[in-house]
Design a protein around this motif. Structure first.
Motif, PDB file in Angstrom:
ATOM      1  N   HIS A  34       0.846  -1.192   0.000  1.00  0.00           N
ATOM      2  CA  HIS A  34       0.000   0.000   0.000  1.00  0.00           C
ATOM      3  C   HIS A  34       0.883   1.244   0.000  1.00  0.00           C
ATOM      4  CE1 HIS A  34      -1.880  -3.288   2.353  1.00  0.00           C
ATOM      5  NE2 HIS A  34      -2.965  -2.981   1.684  1.00  0.00           N
ATOM      6  N   VAL A  49      -2.927   0.672  -3.987  1.00  0.00           N
ATOM      7  CA  VAL A  49      -2.626  -0.667  -3.500  1.00  0.00           C
ATOM      8  C   VAL A  49      -2.015  -1.457  -4.652  1.00  0.00           C
ATOM      9  CG1 VAL A  49      -4.470  -0.570  -1.800  1.00  0.00           C
ATOM     10  CG2 VAL A  49      -4.914  -1.614  -4.012  1.00  0.00           C
ATOM     11  N   CYS A 109      -6.296  -1.640   4.213  1.00  0.00           N
ATOM     12  CA  CYS A 109      -5.465  -0.787   5.069  1.00  0.00           C
ATOM     13  C   CYS A 109      -6.198   0.508   5.395  1.00  0.00           C
ATOM     14  CB  CYS A 109      -4.132  -0.470   4.396  1.00  0.00           C
ATOM     15  SG  CYS A 109      -4.270   0.711   3.027  1.00  0.00           S
ATOM     16  N   THR A 123      -2.717  -2.212   8.584  1.00  0.00           N
ATOM     17  CA  THR A 123      -3.102  -3.085   7.483  1.00  0.00           C
ATOM     18  C   THR A 123      -3.779  -4.350   7.995  1.00  0.00           C
ATOM     19  OG1 THR A 123      -1.058  -4.377   7.429  1.00  0.00           O
ATOM     20  CG2 THR A 123      -1.063  -2.261   6.237  1.00  0.00           C
TER      21      THR A 123
END
Length: 221
Positions: A34, A49, A109, A123
């Motif tokens: 991320h 992501v 996340c 996350t």
């Protein structure tokens, strides 16, 4: 447990002008999935992501040459593919509430903001680590799950009974499902036969009682 206890502080970030190629290299170098996107003032404006980068790549059936693909991805800016707006949380948010938000919105996340600045990221991996810690995963000892009456004092009765036979409690949680109440405890030190006897006396129903709950971690294939 709060978000600040499990988050990764000072996460790696990118800017809207960061290219696809640069973002891919950042993720590989730092082993992350991320990337919060911040502007020149440090304000959060989006997130990328790993799957976003994959989806932005040309199809395997493309007729473009390797050189053309490389040139295309080197010119593609994150501002063109980033997700915005972004769900966020703050350091003092209870971790279970952060997990609820992630589950509710189907995201992996949450950037952590404090005073408008990105100070961390939490996350799904952090949630898994917390679950392992809360349930005593990997710790030696017996694992007990019992169905109990939903009334004050029942947890105290069970933990006292385990202590009376020499059990040292590593973790204990209560949970509810389909109108029933359950307690799961991980303990070490008690004689298993004595433990089984006292648990059956205290609980309404023994759901699961394992002397050695560890699972095999040998890969197959």
């Amino acid at each position: 447990m709060l978000v600040k206890d499990m988050m990764t502080p000072n996460p790696i970030t990118a800017t809207p002008e960061t290219t696809h190629k640069q973002a891919t290299e950042l993720m590989r170098e730092h082993h992350i999935h991320h990337l919060p996107i911040v502007d020149r003032r440090g304000a959060l404006v989006g997130i990328i992501v790993e799957s976003d980068l994959f989806q932005a790549q040309p199809s395997p059936a493309t007729t473009l040459s390797i050189y053309e693909i490389h040139s295309l991805l080197s010119a593609l800016k994150l501002q063109q593919i980033m997700r915005s707006p972004v769900y966020t949380t703050h350091p003092d948010c209870p971790l279970e509430e952060a997990a609820r938000l992630m589950h509710q919105h189907n995201i992996g996340c949450l950037p952590v903001l404090e005073g408008g600045a990105v100070v961390g990221i939490v996350t799904d991996t952090d949630i898994f680590k917390t679950l392992v810690a809360l349930l005593g995963g990997g710790e030696a000892g017996a694992r007990i799950t019992v169905e109990v009456e939903d009334r004050p004092g029942v947890l105290a009765q069970l933990t006292q009974a385990i202590a009376d036979v020499g059990g040292n409690i590593i973790s204990a949680i209560t949970w509810h499902q389909e109108g029933k109440s359950y307690i799961t405890i991980k303990e070490t030190g008690a004689d298993f036969a004595q433990l089984s006897a006292v648990v059956e006396r205290v609980s309404a129903r023994v759901v699961n009682l394992l002397e050695h709950p560890q699972c095999e971690d040998t890969p197959t294939g």
